[in-house]
Write a protein that holds these residues in place. Structure first.
Motif, PDB file in Angstrom:
ATOM      1  N   SER A 252      34.499  56.765  51.498  1.00  9.22           N
ATOM      2  CA  SER A 252      33.103  56.707  51.778  1.00  9.22           C
ATOM      3  C   SER A 252      32.995  56.587  53.517  1.00  9.22           C
ATOM      4  O   SER A 252      33.564  55.699  53.916  1.00  9.22           O
TER       5      SER A 252
ATOM      6  N   GLU B 143      30.395  51.253  46.518  1.00  7.66           N
ATOM      7  CA  GLU B 143      30.658  51.498  47.999  1.00  7.66           C
ATOM      8  C   GLU B 143      30.044  50.066  48.579  1.00  7.66           C
ATOM      9  O   GLU B 143      30.162  49.717  49.821  1.00  7.66           O
TER      10      GLU B 143
ATOM     11  N   VAL C  14      31.802  53.235  54.494  1.00  8.51           N
ATOM     12  CA  VAL C  14      32.607  52.183  54.763  1.00  8.51           C
ATOM     13  C   VAL C  14      33.363  52.529  56.112  1.00  8.51           C
ATOM     14  O   VAL C  14      33.563  51.397  56.784  1.00  8.51           O
TER      15      VAL C  14
ATOM     16  N   ASP D  71      38.968  54.718  53.735  1.00  2.00           N
ATOM     17  CA  ASP D  71      38.034  54.762  52.338  1.00  2.00           C
ATOM     18  C   ASP D  71      37.491  55.929  52.194  1.00  2.00           C
ATOM     19  O   ASP D  71      36.974  56.663  53.529  1.00  2.00           O
TER      20      ASP D  71
ATOM     21  N   ARG E  80      32.577  47.389  49.080  1.00  2.00           N
ATOM     22  CA  ARG E  80      33.631  47.688  49.998  1.00  2.00           C
ATOM     23  C   ARG E  80      32.939  47.588  51.562  1.00  2.00           C
ATOM     24  O   ARG E  80      33.317  47.306  52.499  1.00  2.00           O
TER      25      ARG E  80
END
Length: 147
Positions: free
Chosen positions: A131, A106, A134, A129, A109
């Motif tokens: 997450s 993570e 992100v 994404d 990214r």
């Protein structure tokens, strides 16, 4: 003894008058130009990119003069911090940045999401994404660009 200074207004005015003028970034760069990048320096960077110590590889990944092949090598590094340095380097080639969009880290990214040189197609993928961090970074960068 106290470490607090009690300067008079006249002393403060004299200190201000004697203070050096602040230089702009361009003026400072003109006074202290960076040395030319030579083949021997690039060869040393390539050695750093292959060093066994991850912190040294991180340093190589942050250098804007690193050759494309070495960016590609470091983008596949086992250490996520090295890959994060590749992701945040504004000189990293677009294809290498694209290759990091699906990175398992993570953090990688996230650094990719805030790099202003990431291609639009990669940013679209980062906007979706898994997450939330992100996705929030992508949104934040988009707000900065439109502000």
């Amino acid at each position: 003894m106290s470490c607090i200074r009690f300067n008079t207004p006249a002393q403060r005015a004299q200190l201000r008058a004697l203070a050096p003028a602040m230089l702009t970034a361009e003026q400072a760069a003109a006074l202290h130009p960076a040395p030319a990048m030579t083949e021997s320096k690039i060869a040393r960077l390539r050695l750093l990119a292959r060093d066994e110590t991850s912190k040294i590889r991180e340093r190589a990944a942050l250098d804007p003069h690193l050759p494309t092949e070495d960016f590609e090598l470091l983008a596949r590094d086992a250490d996520a911090e090295v890959r994060a340095c590749v992701a945040r380097n504004e000189a990293t080639p677009c294809d290498v940045l694209r290759s990091l969009v699906d990175d398992p880290s993570e953090r990688v990214r996230g650094f990719l999401a805030v790099n202003f040189f990431v291609p639009a197609d990669a940013m679209e993928r980062l906007a979706n994404d898994p997450s939330p961090i992100v996705r929030d970074l992508v949104r934040w960068k988009a707000e900065l660009a439109t502000a």
